[in-house]
Design a protein around this motif. Structure first.
Motif, short mmCIF file in Angstrom:
data_model
loop_
_atom_site.label_atom_id
_atom_site.label_comp_id
_atom_site.label_asym_id
_atom_site.label_seq_id
_atom_site.Cartn_x
_atom_site.Cartn_y
_atom_site.Cartn_z
N PHE A 274 0.93 -1.39 -0.23
CA PHE A 274 0.01 -0.18 0.14
C PHE A 274 0.88 0.91 0.02
N GLU A 275 2.13 0.93 0.76
CA GLU A 275 2.89 2.14 0.89
C GLU A 275 3.72 2.80 -0.36
N GLN A 276 4.59 0.87 -0.78
CA GLN A 276 4.57 1.69 -2.11
C GLN A 276 4.09 2.00 -3.09
N SER A 277 2.80 1.36 -3.58
CA SER A 277 1.87 2.37 -4.07
C SER A 277 1.18 3.50 -4.60
N GLY A 278 1.80 4.08 -3.48
CA GLY A 278 1.22 6.13 -3.41
C GLY A 278 -0.10 6.18 -3.86
N LEU A 279 -0.03 4.89 -4.17
CA LEU A 279 -2.18 5.61 -4.32
C LEU A 279 -2.57 5.69 -2.94
N THR A 280 -3.66 6.50 -3.06
CA THR A 280 -4.87 6.84 -1.52
C THR A 280 -5.75 5.36 -1.62
#
Length: 156
Positions: free
Chosen positions: A111-117
């Protein structure tokens, strides 16, 4: 000490046979094989060794009024039981393990790596679900690209 254990408890204590077989095979030349009863004997010896070290480490732990066996207790047990030759390798493995634990803690989540909300991820997930439902719904219907079924051969 071993006499206190029941047969039922002994049967529960084991190591994965396939894993032990693989380890044994890695140490032997390719033209040498090991009988199943030999592998089983090696497993029994390993389990007994682990039991011996764990029991002694527990005694050391209790002597220090501790409730959790720490790596230091295992190392002390190895020394106390005359397995000093293993201590340096155990310490090296412990060092590597601690380093791997530190690296795991540093890793970020997907989740943190995706950079998406969360909203963007939820929208993407819904799109994937919709596409999957559409594929599933069309699964029972013949597609235009599908080749015609082969005719059964006539008997002679």
């Amino acid at each position: 000490m071993a006499a206190l254990r029941t047969d039922a408890a002994d049967e529960e204590l084991s190591l994965p046979k396939a894993t032990v077989q693989k380890m044994i095979s890695e140490f032997l030349p390719n033209d040498v094989s090991v009988a199943k009863d030999t592998r089983d004997l090696i497993i029994e010896c390993c389990v007994e060794f682990i039991h011996l070290i764990a029991s002694d480490a527990n005694e050391i732990c209790e002597g220090e009024s501790k409730k959790t066996i720490a790596p230091e207790h295992i190392i002390s047990s190895l020394k106390r039981l005359g397995f000093e030759d293993y201590v340096s390798e155990v310490q090296e493995v412990l060092k590597d393990h601690k380093q791997q634990q530190k690296e795991r803690e540093k890793k970020t989540t997907k989740f943190e790596q995706s950079g998406l909300t969360e909203e963007e991820l939820a929208r993407q997930q819904e799109e994937l679900f919709a596409a999957s439902r559409a594929r599933f719904a069309n699964q029972g219907q013949p597609s235009a690209a599908a080749a015609p079924a082969a005719e059964p051969e006539a008997e002679s």
